[in-house]
Design an enzyme around this catalytic site. Structure first.
Site, PDB file in Angstrom:
ATOM      1  CG  ASN A 269      36.862  43.899  41.775  1.00  2.48           C
ATOM      2  OD1 ASN A 269      35.690  43.964  41.453  1.00  2.48           O
ATOM      3  ND2 ASN A 269      37.254  43.869  43.034  1.00  2.48           N
ATOM      4  CG  HIS A 271      42.746  44.549  39.611  1.00  6.02           C
ATOM      5  ND1 HIS A 271      41.624  45.287  39.886  1.00  6.02           N
ATOM      6  CD2 HIS A 271      43.403  45.221  38.638  1.00  6.02           C
ATOM      7  CE1 HIS A 271      41.600  46.364  39.125  1.00  6.02           C
ATOM      8  NE2 HIS A 271      42.660  46.343  38.345  1.00  6.02           N
ATOM      9  CB  CYS A 306      50.151  42.205  40.235  1.00  9.25           C
ATOM     10  SG  CYS A 306      51.027  40.985  39.245  1.00  9.25           S
TER      11      CYS A 306
END
Length: 375
Positions: A269, A271, A306
């Site tokens: 995804n 991330h 993050c």
């Protein structure tokens, strides 16, 4: 004995029918047909592993039934599947050589990755999406996703290279905006519970990145695959998975600054993968602790996403004694995990991951360490 036959399907089918017909009449097998043999042909025979792919779990009041069909190659080879009631999922894993660390046992990152893998396989087996978000039909229509809010893992005995572990997982509702997923890890050779874990997830709008309440429609879809009675990996009152993590105050006793996400840290995804945070937390731990102790419990509160271009600071301090609770070690009773207090030679640490540029908090953590067993 291996029988080699002509590749002509019609001939083979006819011969098979004739043999079966004669067997029914005579009550015994006739003389083996003399089929033409193909020279220099090598035939390999191997057992076929059959593992059905679950198409649906149908709820009928308080009961459920699992409807299955034949799956693809991965489903046939995967050593896992839904329980008979369709409300939990179990899968076996072999610990590979590249999954062990300096202690010659599986690392905590390996354990966390296996938990994530079995959770994703569970979601697939009940018909959730395969795009990495494990979303229901209604969630996809509304652009809703699950994001991790808290993860708690306890490891009582680390598996070694070539050990086989079985992990069971299930999910349940958790408040108006969340869900929870629990795991039990067993040593297949002994049946001993060697680890437990629990996690909390909240619903977020993928476009606005805002939290959103779980609607009744989504809840009905999601909880169709959940145990009807509350089932917890940590049923003990006041267990460590419930413990609030105090914020680590500056200045920290130990730090590792300027950590940068690698491309390999990104998930499907785009991330930073949840497991990567575990490695960052441990980066600032003193080497002498790594040399003399092993991790027995870790709790992480995820507070901010993050991105791939963020720079992260990892901070660690010894937890004040007055904040440290009793440390649990597993005692197996009839296959159930119970905890007893044992504070001998155990150390607790508080952790903080923050953005280097502005100090915003990414992750808050707590770890517990026990003395390594004598070799």
């Amino acid at each position: 004995m291996l029988l080699k036959v002509s590749c002509n399907a019609a001939v083979a089918a006819y011969a098979g029918d004739q043999i079966q017909s004669q067997c029914r009449v005579l009550g015994q097998f006739p003389t083996r047909p003399n089929f033409p043999r193909r020279r220099r042909a090598v035939v390999f025979s191997s057992p076929v592993v059959k593992a059905p792919l679950v198409q649906a779990v149908v709820s009928e009041g308080r009961a459920s039934r699992v409807e299955t069909g034949s799956g693809g190659l991965a489903d046939r080879l995967r050593s896992g599947g839904l329980a008979e009631d369709g409300l939990s999922y179990k899968e076996k894993f072999i610990v590979r050589s590249y999954e062990v660390g300096i202690n010659k046992t599986a690392t905590v990152e390996t354990i966390a990755n296996l938990l994530q893998e079995v959770g994703c396989n569970h979601a697939q087996s009940v018909g959730y999406s395969t795009d990495g978000f494990a979303t229901t039909t209604t969630m996809r229509k509304l652009h809703l996703i699950w994001v991790t809010a808290r993860m708690h893992i306890e490891i009582y005995k680390y598996p070694a290279w070539s050990d086989v572990v079985e992990i069971e997982t299930w999910c349940q509702g958790e408040g108006r905006i969340g869900t929870r997923r629990d795991w039990i890890v067993k040593d297949c050779a002994t049946g001993q519970v060697i680890g437990r874990a629990t996690s909390k997830w909240v619903m977020m709008n993928q476009d606005t990145r805002r939290f959103q309440k779980v609607s009744d429609e989504v809840r009905a879809e999601h909880l169709a695959f959940a145990p009807r009675e509350l089932r917890l990996a940590f049923p003990e009152a006041n267990n460590r998975s419930l413990k609030k993590i105090s914020k680590l105050e500056d200045p920290a006793q130990h730090s590792r600054l300027g950590l940068v996400p690698r491309r390999a840290d990104l998930d499907m995804n785009q991330h930073v993968n949840n497991v990567a945070y575990i490695g960052w937390v441990l980066e600032s731990l003193p080497q002498e602790i790594i040399d003399t102790h092993e991790l027995q419990a870790i709790t992480l509160d995820y507070r901010r996403e993050c991105q791939h271009d963020d720079v992260v600071d990892s901070l660690t301090s010894l937890e004040p004694v007055e904040e440290s609770g009793a440390v649990s070690e597993l005692q197996g009773i009839n296959g159930h995990a119970t905890a007893t207090a044992n504070n001998q030679e155990c150390l607790n640490f508080l952790h903080l991951l923050r953005l280097s540029r502005d100090g915003l908090e990414i992750n808050r953590g707590r770890t517990e360490w026990r003395k390594k067993p004598a070799l």
